[in-house]
Design an enzyme around this catalytic site. Structure first.
Site, short mmCIF file in Angstrom:
data_model
loop_
_atom_site.label_atom_id
_atom_site.label_comp_id
_atom_site.label_asym_id
_atom_site.label_seq_id
_atom_site.Cartn_x
_atom_site.Cartn_y
_atom_site.Cartn_z
N GLN A 221 45.93 88.29 -28.38
CA GLN A 221 45.36 89.45 -28.83
C GLN A 221 44.09 89.92 -28.11
O GLN A 221 43.67 90.83 -28.58
CB GLN A 221 45.16 89.61 -30.40
CG GLN A 221 46.56 89.39 -30.87
CD GLN A 221 47.88 90.34 -30.88
OE1 GLN A 221 47.01 91.73 -30.38
NE2 GLN A 221 48.92 90.15 -31.14
N ASP B 68 44.29 80.74 -27.56
CA ASP B 68 45.39 81.80 -27.50
C ASP B 68 44.81 83.10 -27.31
O ASP B 68 44.26 83.70 -28.26
CB ASP B 68 46.00 81.43 -29.01
CG ASP B 68 47.10 82.44 -29.22
OD1 ASP B 68 47.38 83.28 -28.38
OD2 ASP B 68 47.66 82.71 -30.24
N HIS C 89 48.76 82.19 -35.27
CA HIS C 89 49.98 82.68 -35.24
C HIS C 89 50.88 81.40 -35.27
O HIS C 89 50.37 80.45 -34.88
CB HIS C 89 50.14 83.41 -33.93
CG HIS C 89 51.39 84.04 -33.47
ND1 HIS C 89 52.73 83.50 -33.36
CD2 HIS C 89 51.85 85.47 -33.93
CE1 HIS C 89 53.53 84.46 -33.15
NE2 HIS C 89 53.08 85.66 -33.53
N CYS D 68 54.00 86.65 -38.40
CA CYS D 68 54.00 85.18 -37.80
C CYS D 68 52.77 84.44 -38.38
O CYS D 68 52.49 83.67 -37.27
CB CYS D 68 54.39 85.15 -36.61
SG CYS D 68 56.08 86.21 -35.98
N LYS E 176 51.87 92.43 -24.13
CA LYS E 176 50.90 93.04 -25.00
C LYS E 176 49.70 93.54 -24.00
O LYS E 176 48.78 94.29 -24.70
CB LYS E 176 50.39 91.95 -25.68
CG LYS E 176 51.37 91.40 -26.91
CD LYS E 176 50.43 90.38 -28.02
CE LYS E 176 51.46 89.63 -28.70
NZ LYS E 176 52.58 90.05 -29.74
N1 7TS Z 1 49.44 84.17 -30.46
C1 7TS Z 1 49.10 85.63 -31.13
C2 7TS Z 1 47.63 85.55 -31.57
C3 7TS Z 1 50.06 86.43 -31.17
O1 7TS Z 1 49.67 87.75 -31.70
C4 7TS Z 1 51.22 86.44 -30.94
C5 7TS Z 1 52.33 87.48 -30.69
C6 7TS Z 1 51.80 85.30 -29.82
C7 7TS Z 1 50.61 84.22 -29.92
C8 7TS Z 1 53.05 85.13 -29.42
O2 7TS Z 1 53.14 85.83 -28.42
P1 7TS Z 1 54.44 85.87 -27.57
O3 7TS Z 1 54.31 87.04 -26.79
O4 7TS Z 1 54.77 84.60 -26.99
O5 7TS Z 1 55.30 86.28 -28.66
N2 7TS Z 1 51.97 88.43 -32.02
C9 7TS Z 1 52.87 89.37 -32.56
C10 7TS Z 1 52.20 90.06 -33.56
O6 7TS Z 1 51.32 90.28 -34.17
N3 7TS Z 1 53.44 91.02 -33.85
O7 7TS Z 1 54.49 90.52 -32.92
C11 7TS Z 1 54.25 89.41 -32.13
#
Ligand code: 7TS
Length: 423
Positions: A220, A217, A140, A381, A243
């Site tokens: 997910q 990371d 990401h 992303c 999430k």
């Molecule tokens: N890493 C991964 C693997 C992610 O899927 C996401 C967000 C992030 C980091 C960033 O997370 P945040 O909570 O700091 O924004 N992924 C997604 C997605 O797949 N669709 O919207 C956000």
């Protein structure tokens, strides 16, 4: 905290005994009862953000109704209650990750901030010109850009582990990349586009054999798999509350104590200090050293409630249910003529990315929305990953444990509607 703790303790989550009763679980999520565009909502955008059970919403409301006040400061009753709830949630997170110490749990805004913290605090202190940071081809942007910023600042270099056409990292190539210059490895645990569950244990072992720390990371992974940071032996782990069926604006960075102790603060301000004079400031110990300013108190307490809720159902049972649903969904989607799955790794969790012949992903998303089916369409992303697969975008359905086979059927019907319109 009186009321908030009572609430989380007394509302036993559904489905915590016997079989996995998805219909009862769905009752806990008020948002799922809605209709959109006159159709029952089928929410399949859980990788972007997941829905919140009533107990999380109630816990946050109760916090504001009964104890709202600042933490770590006041001597008064409410402040003590708020501090207790805040620190209690830190211990819930510690148990959730099986981390050895609460001082290893730092509250941040989300996965993105957790990675930026490590890049700027650890990276800027311990890496120098010519050093290398290894990531994978399926990251990401949150696990690419912070390292690029660091590389520009210090003259370090980013190396990328390639993947095969199924969306699996090539461990042999990784081994070749690991060298004298490697100072950090940062890889995704579960891909948000491909659903691949990466072989993080060998990745970590190989890095450690060279004394290189590893960040995972887990944005997910944490909502779908049991995570044990001691068993993984990762040095840093990040995830996002929103999430994980908790509030937005809150996330977690786990870091091994001996690393956090050597790292400088990421931001300066209240709470992260021991003593301040105009000449010099003495910093607080971890985790407070990394939590400058008034924290997201309601977010932390809400995240604690989400973790309680999940623990009531058990992550192992959630993972087993979702695995079965994923296998079913993969089978039925793959049988649609002209549909190509992107991400066919052997080890997968909860994500189904696909493209349809002659139809742009955004058109799929828009038409599905008219049918009440919420998915995400775009580059997710992960623009370098789109380039790797030679597609501008994908449509992505992402599952949670409240999704059902019936909903997968509605997704499939909606995709056939798209095909009718475009064929
Ligand atoms: N890493 C991964 C693997 C992610 O899927 C996401 C967000 C992030 C980091 C960033 O997370 P945040 O909570 O700091 O924004 N992924 C997604 C997605 O797949 N669709 O919207 C956000």
């Amino acid at each position: 905290m009186r009321v908030v703790n009572e609430l989380t303790a007394t509302q036993t989550p559904r489905g915590s005994h016997g079989t996995f009763d998805v219909e009862r679980i769905r009752e806990d999520f008020p948002v799922l009862k809605q209709q959109v565009h006159g159709k029952p909502l089928v929410y399949l955008d859980n990788a972007a953000t997941s829905q919140k059970p009533q107990v999380v919403i109630d816990t946050i409301t109760q916090y504001y109704l009964t104890v709202n006040s600042n933490v770590h400061r006041g001597v008064h009753f409410l402040s003590e209650q708020a501090t207790q709830a805040y620190e209690g949630a830190r211990d819930k997170v510690r148990r959730f990750l099986n981390a050895p110490h609460t001082r290893e749990i730092i509250f941040v805004r989300g996965s993105t901030e957790g990675i930026n913290l490590v890049a700027q605090s650890y990276g800027r202190t311990f890496l120098k010109e010519g050093d290398e940071i290894i990531i994978s081809a399926m990251e990401h942007h949150s696990n690419i850009v912070p390292w690029q910023i660091l590389c520009e600042q210090i003259g370090a270099r980013l190396r990328v582990i390639p993947i095969n056409d199924n969306g699996e990292v090539l461990l042999d190539e990784y081994k070749k990349l690991l060298g004298e210059r490697t100072k950090l490895v940062s890889v995704v645990h579960v891909s948000n586009v491909l659903g691949t569950i990466n072989p993080v244990k060998p990745i970590i072992e190989m890095a450690h054999s060279r004394g290189v720390p590893v960040l995972l990371d887990g944005a997910q992974a944490a909502p779908h798999l049991p995570v044990d940071v001691q068993d993984l032996d990762c040095d840093f782990y990040v995830f996002s509350g929103h999430k994980l069926f908790g509030p937005t604006g809150i996330g977690v960075l786990y870091g091994k104590a001996h690393l956090l102790e050597t790292m400088p603060p990421y931001q300066g301000g209240g709470d992260m200090i021991r003593a301040v004079t105009f000449e010099k400031t003495l910093y607080n110990v971890p985790p407070y050293k990394f939590e400058a300013g008034t924290p997201h108190i309601e977010g932390v307490i809400g995240l604690g409630a989400a973790i309680d809720y999940l623990s009531g159902i058990e992550l192992e049972r959630i993972a087993a249910y979702e695995r079965e649903l994923l296998v079913y969904a993969t089978e039925v989607l793959s049988s649609i003529p002209g549909l190509r799955m992107i991400g066919t790794a052997k080890e997968k969790a909860s994500v189904l990315s696909f493209v349809l012949d002659h139809v742009h992903a955004h058109d799929i998303g828009t038409i599905l929305d008219q049918e009440g089916v919420a998915i995400r369409a775009g580059h997710h992303c992960a623009m370098p990953l789109m380039q790797r697969f030679g597609v501008p975008a994908t449509a992505r359905a992402s599952l949670a444990f409240y999704n059902t086979r019936t909903e997968i059927g509605m997704l499939v019907r909606a995709i056939y509607k798209v095909k009718e319109l475009f064929d």
